[in-house]
Design a protein around this motif. Structure first.
Motif, PDB file in Angstrom:
ATOM      1  N   ILE A 130       0.868  -1.220   0.062  1.00 49.63           N
ATOM      2  CA  ILE A 130       0.359   0.062  -0.057  1.00 49.63           C
ATOM      3  C   ILE A 130       0.914   1.063   0.030  1.00 49.63           C
ATOM      4  O   ILE A 130       1.827   1.422   0.724  1.00 49.63           O
ATOM      5  N   GLU A 131       0.685   2.191  -0.958  1.00 48.55           N
ATOM      6  CA  GLU A 131       1.482   3.500  -1.076  1.00 48.55           C
ATOM      7  C   GLU A 131       0.558   4.403  -1.538  1.00 48.55           C
ATOM      8  O   GLU A 131      -0.464   4.300  -2.378  1.00 48.55           O
ATOM      9  N   SER A 132       0.829   5.605  -0.830  1.00 51.93           N
ATOM     10  CA  SER A 132       0.221   7.114  -1.280  1.00 51.93           C
ATOM     11  C   SER A 132       0.649   7.350  -2.746  1.00 51.93           C
ATOM     12  O   SER A 132       1.710   7.217  -3.052  1.00 51.93           O
ATOM     13  N   ARG A 133      -0.183   7.850  -3.322  1.00 53.33           N
ATOM     14  CA  ARG A 133       0.103   8.485  -4.757  1.00 53.33           C
ATOM     15  C   ARG A 133      -0.924   9.686  -5.189  1.00 53.33           C
ATOM     16  O   ARG A 133      -1.886   9.718  -4.407  1.00 53.33           O
ATOM     17  N   PRO A 134      -0.544  10.522  -6.161  1.00 47.05           N
ATOM     18  CA  PRO A 134      -1.465  11.501  -6.463  1.00 47.05           C
ATOM     19  C   PRO A 134      -2.773  10.655  -7.150  1.00 47.05           C
ATOM     20  O   PRO A 134      -2.714   9.588  -7.270  1.00 47.05           O
ATOM     21  N   GLY A 135      -3.760  11.682  -7.479  1.00 45.18           N
ATOM     22  CA  GLY A 135      -5.051  10.954  -7.932  1.00 45.18           C
ATOM     23  C   GLY A 135      -6.265  10.823  -7.111  1.00 45.18           C
ATOM     24  O   GLY A 135      -6.455  11.898  -6.163  1.00 45.18           O
TER      25      GLY A 135
END
Length: 373
Positions: A130-135
């Motif tokens: 699980i990783e944070s990303r834009p969008g």
């Protein structure tokens, strides 16, 4: 058992009771946060070979004398345990079980809680990819489908897939979305959700659908999308939502419930007749489902209501939500005494009521206004 718990049972005490149980009956508030919490707890009970049953309902259950009765996200003086959905992770850790990070994070997202201070959960999330990303936080890889049916936001594109597809086409997105493409989608959503008819609170509310945590090992594309599906499905088909939270393969059924819920609630919000009173915004629509009305009220509170508290009235049902914990369950319970065949349930933050279908919406609004004076 004859325990009469206080407002919420501490995690260590809840775990001690669950550990010794021969059978656990979990009764769960019909919200994404509560059903996710029940899923986290149910998985832990399964790991420890403790039999259990989960029902997402506000109606009391019949239990044997030796059963442990726990309510999640509800208040019940007759229950052995009252568990706050936000405490589910702590409860299962007390049972010496590691919570599933995807379900746990989805529950916290649905509850509006940041897990930033939980380093252990953050580590497990990283290990799960699980990783944070834009969008945007949608459950599907199809952005048009995800945005059109999201109940995390209300905007001109909501419940209109063709409109959404056209808006995304204008962005000229690449086939494989990179960080810049995701950011352009997020900007589109943020602008559409906070302009036009939107209220000032929309600028904060829209953050729930931005900056998602991608969940490659989960059943849905993002943690926020998972939370959205849980919240919608438990209001449409509770059994499917419970099965989803427990890890069963019901993805397609859950997405179908999510789409149906989104379509009906966004359409109802647009078509509702509204009235503004002191600290109360009232909407009248044709829905008869308390769960759908609760979503309408929440979306109105976050994106359309100039007042902090919103009452959505339908045919034989109503829902009340507010910007903070305001004793809404008590208010609707008091209002129910003034209406025919009425009963109310829920929490301090979200409450619903059913009543005779012949009762006019004006009478419901008047009853609620009276108890709020």
């Amino acid at each position: 058992m004859s325990v009469s718990p206080a407002a919420q049972t501490p995690a260590a005490d809840a775990a001690a009771t669950l550990r010794e149980a021969t059978f656990v009956r979990l009764r769960v508030h019909t919200s994404g946060a509560a059903v996710a919490a029940a899923g986290v707890i149910g998985r832990a009970l399964r790991t420890r070979n403790i039999p259990f049953r989960i029902r997402a309902t506000n109606a009391p259950d019949t239990a044997a004398n030796d059963d442990v009765v726990a309510v999640v996200g509800l208040s019940d003086a007759d229950a052995d345990l009252e568990i706050d959905p936000r405490d589910a992770v702590a409860v299962v850790r007390e049972l010496d079980v590691a919570p599933d990070p995807v379900v746990a994070l989805a529950g916290l997202h649905a509850a509006g809680v940041s897990p930033a201070e939980d380093s252990e959960l953050a580590g497990a999330a990283t290990d799960a990819g699980i990783e944070s990303r834009p969008g945007v936080a949608v459950p599907t890889d199809d952005l048009a489908d995800g945005l059109a049916h999201s109940t995390l936001v209300h905007a001109p594109f909501s419940a209109d897939k063709e409109h959404t597809q056209a808006a995304l086409a204008d962005l000229s997105l690449p086939a494989e979305l990179d960080a810049d493409a995701h950011q352009r989608v997020a900007s589109l959503v943020a602008i559409d959700a906070t302009t036009g008819e939107a209220i000032s609170r929309a600028a904060t509310a829209v953050e729930r659908v931005l900056h998602p945590d991608a969940a490659p090992s989960g059943p849905f594309a993002t943690v926020g999308g998972f939370a959205d599906v849980l919240d919608a499905a438990v209001r449409e088909t509770p059994g499917v939502a419970v099965a989803l939270a427990l890890g069963h393969d019901v993805r397609d059924a859950a997405l179908e419930a999510w789409r149906e819920h989104a379509q009906s609630t966004h359409d109802a919000l647009r078509e509702a007749t509204t009235g503004r009173y002191e600290s109360l915004y009232a909407l009248s629509c044709d829905l008869s489902s308390p769960g759908r009305l609760a979503t309408v009220a929440r979306l109105a509170r976050d994106f359309r209501s100039p007042e902090p508290t919103v009452l959505a009235v339908g045919v034989g049902a109503a829902a009340l939500v507010s910007t903070g914990s305001a004793g809404l369950d008590e208010q609707l319970a008091a209002a129910a005494t003034e209406l025919a065949d009425a009963s109310a349930t829920g929490t301090a933050e979200e409450a619903t009521m059913t009543f005779d279908s012949d009762v006019e919406s004006k009478a419901v609004v008047t009853a609620v206004r009276e108890v709020r004076r």
